[in-house]
Motif scaffolding. Structure first.
Motif, PDB file in Angstrom:
ATOM      1  N   ARG A   1       0.835  -1.201   0.000  1.00 26.87           N
ATOM      2  CA  ARG A   1       0.000   0.000   0.000  1.00 26.87           C
ATOM      3  C   ARG A   1       0.867   1.247   0.000  1.00 26.87           C
ATOM      4  NH1 ARG A   1      -2.936  -1.495   3.760  1.00 26.87           N
ATOM      5  NH2 ARG A   1      -2.089  -0.303   5.510  1.00 26.87           N
ATOM      6  N   GLN A   2       1.951   1.239   0.757  1.00 24.28           N
ATOM      7  CA  GLN A   2       2.859   2.382   0.784  1.00 24.28           C
ATOM      8  C   GLN A   2       3.536   2.593  -0.575  1.00 24.28           C
ATOM      9  OE1 GLN A   2       3.584   4.623   3.531  1.00 24.28           O
ATOM     10  NE2 GLN A   2       1.598   3.727   4.002  1.00 24.28           N
ATOM     11  N   GLU A   3       3.915   1.498  -1.228  1.00 21.30           N
ATOM     12  CA  GLU A   3       4.532   1.617  -2.553  1.00 21.30           C
ATOM     13  C   GLU A   3       3.535   2.187  -3.560  1.00 21.30           C
ATOM     14  OE1 GLU A   3       7.499   1.421  -3.362  1.00 21.30           O
ATOM     15  OE2 GLU A   3       8.542   0.186  -1.891  1.00 21.30           O
ATOM     16  N   CYS A   4       2.287   1.726  -3.497  1.00 18.83           N
ATOM     17  CA  CYS A   4       1.259   2.252  -4.396  1.00 18.83           C
ATOM     18  C   CYS A   4       1.058   3.744  -4.170  1.00 18.83           C
ATOM     19  CB  CYS A   4      -0.054   1.501  -4.190  1.00 18.83           C
ATOM     20  SG  CYS A   4      -0.058  -0.194  -4.820  1.00 18.83           S
ATOM     21  N   ASP A   5       1.010   4.143  -2.900  1.00 15.58           N
ATOM     22  CA  ASP A   5       0.831   5.556  -2.580  1.00 15.58           C
ATOM     23  C   ASP A   5       1.970   6.394  -3.144  1.00 15.58           C
ATOM     24  OD1 ASP A   5      -1.537   5.059  -1.278  1.00 15.58           O
ATOM     25  OD2 ASP A   5      -0.740   5.327   0.750  1.00 15.58           O
ATOM     26  N   LYS A   6       3.200   5.906  -3.026  1.00 15.38           N
ATOM     27  CA  LYS A   6       4.341   6.666  -3.524  1.00 15.38           C
ATOM     28  C   LYS A   6       4.284   6.824  -5.046  1.00 15.38           C
ATOM     29  CE  LYS A   6       7.688   4.317  -1.511  1.00 15.38           C
ATOM     30  NZ  LYS A   6       9.063   3.928  -1.117  1.00 15.38           N
ATOM     31  N   VAL A   7       3.946   5.741  -5.733  1.00 16.11           N
ATOM     32  CA  VAL A   7       3.844   5.811  -7.192  1.00 16.11           C
ATOM     33  C   VAL A   7       2.798   6.834  -7.603  1.00 16.11           C
ATOM     34  CG1 VAL A   7       3.166   4.549  -9.261  1.00 16.11           C
ATOM     35  CG2 VAL A   7       4.646   3.456  -7.589  1.00 16.11           C
ATOM     36  N   ALA A   8       1.625   6.755  -6.982  1.00 15.87           N
ATOM     37  CA  ALA A   8       0.532   7.656  -7.351  1.00 15.87           C
ATOM     38  C   ALA A   8       0.836   9.095  -6.960  1.00 15.87           C
ATOM     39  CB  ALA A   8      -0.767   7.187  -6.698  1.00 15.87           C
ATOM     40  N   PHE A   9       1.286   9.313  -5.736  1.00 17.03           N
ATOM     41  CA  PHE A   9       1.505  10.669  -5.231  1.00 17.03           C
ATOM     42  C   PHE A   9       2.601  11.380  -6.028  1.00 17.03           C
ATOM     43  CE2 PHE A   9      -0.104   9.977  -0.599  1.00 17.03           C
ATOM     44  CZ  PHE A   9      -1.301   9.506  -1.110  1.00 17.03           C
ATOM     45  N   GLN A  10       3.649  10.661  -6.409  1.00 13.03           N
ATOM     46  CA  GLN A  10       4.756  11.281  -7.137  1.00 13.03           C
ATOM     47  C   GLN A  10       4.409  11.582  -8.596  1.00 13.03           C
ATOM     48  OE1 GLN A  10       8.535   9.238  -6.643  1.00 13.03           O
ATOM     49  NE2 GLN A  10       8.112   8.847  -4.480  1.00 13.03           N
ATOM     50  N   ASN A  11       3.256  11.102  -9.037  1.00 11.39           N
ATOM     51  CA  ASN A  11       2.865  11.307 -10.427  1.00 11.39           C
ATOM     52  C   ASN A  11       1.492  11.950 -10.549  1.00 11.39           C
ATOM     53  OD1 ASN A  11       5.022   9.956 -12.288  1.00 11.39           O
ATOM     54  ND2 ASN A  11       4.749   8.539 -10.567  1.00 11.39           N
ATOM     55  N   GLY A  12       1.179  12.838  -9.589  1.00  7.72           N
ATOM     56  CA  GLY A  12       0.029  13.712  -9.726  1.00  7.72           C
ATOM     57  C   GLY A  12      -1.306  13.186  -9.250  1.00  7.72           C
ATOM     58  N   PHE A  13      -1.375  11.930  -8.829  1.00  2.53           N
ATOM     59  CA  PHE A  13      -2.633  11.356  -8.345  1.00  2.53           C
ATOM     60  C   PHE A  13      -2.547  11.235  -6.823  1.00  2.53           C
ATOM     61  CE2 PHE A  13      -2.639  10.373 -12.784  1.00  2.53           C
ATOM     62  CZ  PHE A  13      -3.969  10.413 -13.158  1.00  2.53           C
ATOM     63  N   ARG A  14      -2.885  12.328  -6.144  1.00  2.00           N
ATOM     64  CA  ARG A  14      -2.623  12.449  -4.708  1.00  2.00           C
ATOM     65  C   ARG A  14      -3.877  12.329  -3.851  1.00  2.00           C
ATOM     66  NH1 ARG A  14       0.603  16.605  -7.105  1.00  2.00           N
ATOM     67  NH2 ARG A  14       2.808  16.004  -7.099  1.00  2.00           N
ATOM     68  N   ARG A  15      -4.953  11.833  -4.432  1.00  2.00           N
ATOM     69  CA  ARG A  15      -6.191  11.648  -3.664  1.00  2.00           C
ATOM     70  C   ARG A  15      -6.504  10.157  -3.576  1.00  2.00           C
ATOM     71  NH1 ARG A  15     -10.768  15.386  -6.158  1.00  2.00           N
ATOM     72  NH2 ARG A  15     -11.836  14.587  -4.311  1.00  2.00           N
ATOM     73  N   PRO A  16      -6.095   9.503  -2.472  1.00  2.00           N
ATOM     74  CA  PRO A  16      -6.361   8.069  -2.342  1.00  2.00           C
ATOM     75  C   PRO A  16      -7.813   7.806  -1.930  1.00  2.00           C
ATOM     76  CG  PRO A  16      -5.217   8.878  -0.408  1.00  2.00           C
ATOM     77  CD  PRO A  16      -5.313  10.037  -1.351  1.00  2.00           C
ATOM     78  N   HIS A  17      -8.342   6.705  -2.431  1.00  2.00           N
ATOM     79  CA  HIS A  17      -9.677   6.259  -2.065  1.00  2.00           C
ATOM     80  C   HIS A  17      -9.572   4.836  -1.531  1.00  2.00           C
ATOM     81  CE1 HIS A  17     -11.360   9.809  -4.104  1.00  2.00           C
ATOM     82  NE2 HIS A  17     -10.430   9.595  -5.019  1.00  2.00           N
ATOM     83  N   GLU A  18     -10.674   4.256  -1.235  1.00  2.00           N
ATOM     84  CA  GLU A  18     -10.637   2.936  -0.600  1.00  2.00           C
ATOM     85  C   GLU A  18     -10.103   1.869  -1.549  1.00  2.00           C
ATOM     86  OE1 GLU A  18     -15.248   1.547  -1.563  1.00  2.00           O
ATOM     87  OE2 GLU A  18     -14.630   2.030   0.479  1.00  2.00           O
ATOM     88  N   GLU A  19      -9.510   0.861  -0.968  1.00  2.00           N
ATOM     89  CA  GLU A  19      -9.031  -0.287  -1.719  1.00  2.00           C
ATOM     90  C   GLU A  19     -10.172  -1.287  -1.880  1.00  2.00           C
ATOM     91  OE1 GLU A  19      -6.354  -4.196  -0.755  1.00  2.00           O
ATOM     92  OE2 GLU A  19      -5.709  -2.294   0.127  1.00  2.00           O
ATOM     93  N   LEU A  20     -10.256  -1.884  -3.065  1.00  2.00           N
ATOM     94  CA  LEU A  20     -11.295  -2.874  -3.315  1.00  2.00           C
ATOM     95  C   LEU A  20     -10.677  -4.063  -4.041  1.00  2.00           C
ATOM     96  CD1 LEU A  20     -14.312  -3.640  -3.180  1.00  2.00           C
ATOM     97  CD2 LEU A  20     -14.587  -2.528  -5.411  1.00  2.00           C
ATOM     98  N   ASN A  21     -10.742  -5.218  -3.401  1.00  2.00           N
ATOM     99  CA  ASN A  21     -10.235  -6.468  -3.991  1.00  2.00           C
ATOM    100  C   ASN A  21      -8.784  -6.355  -4.432  1.00  2.00           C
ATOM    101  OD1 ASN A  21     -12.803  -7.657  -3.672  1.00  2.00           O
ATOM    102  ND2 ASN A  21     -13.475  -6.861  -5.659  1.00  2.00           N
ATOM    103  N   GLY A  22      -7.989  -5.630  -3.640  1.00  2.00           N
ATOM    104  CA  GLY A  22      -6.566  -5.500  -3.938  1.00  2.00           C
ATOM    105  C   GLY A  22      -6.198  -4.358  -4.851  1.00  2.00           C
ATOM    106  N   TRP A  23      -7.193  -3.580  -5.293  1.00  2.00           N
ATOM    107  CA  TRP A  23      -6.941  -2.435  -6.169  1.00  2.00           C
ATOM    108  C   TRP A  23      -7.033  -1.151  -5.354  1.00  2.00           C
ATOM    109  CZ3 TRP A  23      -5.491  -3.100 -11.185  1.00  2.00           C
ATOM    110  CH2 TRP A  23      -5.745  -4.346 -11.762  1.00  2.00           C
ATOM    111  N   ARG A  24      -5.941  -0.407  -5.282  1.00  2.00           N
ATOM    112  CA  ARG A  24      -5.898   0.862  -4.568  1.00  2.00           C
ATOM    113  C   ARG A  24      -6.279   1.965  -5.550  1.00  2.00           C
ATOM    114  NH1 ARG A  24      -5.827   3.166   0.548  1.00  2.00           N
ATOM    115  NH2 ARG A  24      -4.073   4.593   0.878  1.00  2.00           N
ATOM    116  N   HIS A  25      -7.268   2.772  -5.221  1.00  2.00           N
ATOM    117  CA  HIS A  25      -7.895   3.724  -6.130  1.00  2.00           C
ATOM    118  C   HIS A  25      -7.362   5.137  -5.866  1.00  2.00           C
ATOM    119  CE1 HIS A  25     -11.901   5.849  -7.408  1.00  2.00           C
ATOM    120  NE2 HIS A  25     -10.963   5.974  -8.334  1.00  2.00           N
ATOM    121  N   TYR A  26      -7.075   5.890  -6.951  1.00  2.00           N
ATOM    122  CA  TYR A  26      -6.555   7.252  -6.833  1.00  2.00           C
ATOM    123  C   TYR A  26      -7.211   8.168  -7.861  1.00  2.00           C
ATOM    124  CZ  TYR A  26      -2.812   4.789  -4.404  1.00  2.00           C
ATOM    125  OH  TYR A  26      -2.107   3.979  -3.552  1.00  2.00           O
ATOM    126  N   THR A  27      -7.377   9.432  -7.473  1.00  2.00           N
ATOM    127  CA  THR A  27      -7.761  10.485  -8.403  1.00  2.00           C
ATOM    128  C   THR A  27      -6.823  11.674  -8.194  1.00  2.00           C
ATOM    129  OG1 THR A  27      -9.435  11.301  -6.851  1.00  2.00           O
ATOM    130  CG2 THR A  27     -10.184   9.796  -8.580  1.00  2.00           C
TER     131      THR A  27
END
Length: 251
Positions: free
Chosen positions: A11-37
Motif C-alpha cells: 500500500r505504501q509503494e502504491c501511494d508513492k507511485v501515485a503521489f509522485q505522479n500527480g494522483f494524490r487523492r487516495p480512495h478505498e481499496e477494493l479487492n486488492g486495487w488501490r484507487h486514486y484520483t
C-alpha cells in the motif's frame, strides 16, 4: 492473481507511485486495487500488486487508453484497460506519461480555463484580451505536457525556443473547447512555428512536412527535422483544415 488485501508495504509503494505522479487523492481499496484520483488531472487509476511480483495499473480515462501506446493485458479489474509491469522501475517509467495525458485530454485545458476565467469581465476588447491570454497560457502549459516539453520534429527542448502552435487559429475556432483542445495544437520550435503559422509549411497525415512553393530553397534547407510528427486521428482532422486553408495539394 492480485494480492488482496494489500499489505502495508505494498500500500505504501502504491501511494508513492501515485503521489509522485500527480494522483494524490487516495480512495478505498477494493479487492486488492488501490484507487486514486487527482485535483489537476481527469480520470481515475488503480494500482495493484500480483503475487508473482508484477504491478498493474488500471485506467478509466479513454484519452490515456487511446494514446498511451502500451499493450493492455487480459483479465478482470477496474477501469477501461489494465497494464502490467514486471517491476517498480518499469511502472515508475510509465507513470509520467499517464499524468501528462490526463492533464491534457480530453477537455482538461477547457475546464481549467473555465475555472480561471469564471467571473472575469468580457465587455470590452481589453477585457476579452485578458481572457484570451489566460486561455493561451493554459493551452501552452498543456501542450508542453502532451508533447513532453519537446518539439517532436527537431527534438528541441529549450522552453524559450518552443511555441504553442494552434493548427486552426484561435480566431477561426468555433468555440473555446476547440481553441483549448490539445489536438488543435503542435509544440514546435520557433522557426517551425513561424513557418507553420504563416502557411509556408503544413504536414501530411503521416506527419511529414509539406513545403509551400512560396518558401525559398534556403528557407526550406534551414527547416531541419529528424522524425515525422506522431499524430492522432484528431490531429489529422485539424491538419486537413490547415492544408485546405493554405491551398496545399496532397502529395
Amino acid at each position: 492473481m492480485i494480492e488482496s488485501p494489500q499489505s502495508f508495504v505494498i500500500r505504501q509503494e502504491c501511494d508513492k507511485v501515485a503521489f509522485q505522479n500527480g494522483f494524490r487523492r487516495p480512495h478505498e481499496e477494493l479487492n486488492g486495487w488501490r484507487h486514486y484520483t487527482s485535483t489537476t488531472a481527469q480520470g481515475s487509476l488503480w494500482l495493484a500488486r500480483e503475487h508473482t511480483g508484477g504491478w498493474i495499473v488500471a485506467i478509466d480515462h479513454p484519452g490515456i487508453v487511446s494514446e498511451i501506446g502500451l499493450e493492455p493485458v487480459d483479465g478482470g479489474g477496474p477501469g477501461l484497460a489494465r497494464y502490467r509491469f514486471a517491476d517498480l522501475a518499469m511502472l515508475y517509467a510509465a507513470m509520467p506519461r499517464v499524468y501528462e495525458l490526463a492533464v491534457s485530454l480530453p477537455d482538461a485545458p477547457l475546464q481549467e480555463f473555465l475555472y480561471q476565467t469564471k467571473g472575469l469581465p468580457k465587455a470590452t476588447e481589453a477585457e476579452r484580451l485578458v481572457v484570451q491570454r489566460v486561455g493561451q497560457n493554459i493551452f501552452r502549459e498543456r501542450l508542453m505536457a502532451y508533447w513532453q516539453g519537446r518539439c517532436p520534429l527537431t527534438g528541441i527542448a529549450d522552453k524559450g525556443l518552443l511555441r504553442a502552435s494552434h493548427i486552426k487559429p484561435w480566431k477561426d475556432c468555433d468555440s473555446d473547447a476547440e481553441r483549448l483542445d490539445v489536438h488543435n495544437g503542435l509544440l514546435l520550435s520557433a522557426m517551425w512555428d513561424a513557418a507553420f503559422d504563416s502557411g509556408l509549411v503544413s504536414f501530411d497525415d503521416i506527419g511529414r512536412p509539406l513545403f509551400s512553393p512560396a518558401l525559398s530553397l534556403e528557407g526550406r534547407a534551414l527547416l531541419r527535422w529528424e522524425t515525422p510528427l506522431p499524430l492522432s486521428d484528431k490531429h489529422r482532422e485539424k491538419l486537413s483544415w490547415h492544408r485546405a486553408a493554405f491551398s496545399y495539394i496532397a502529395e
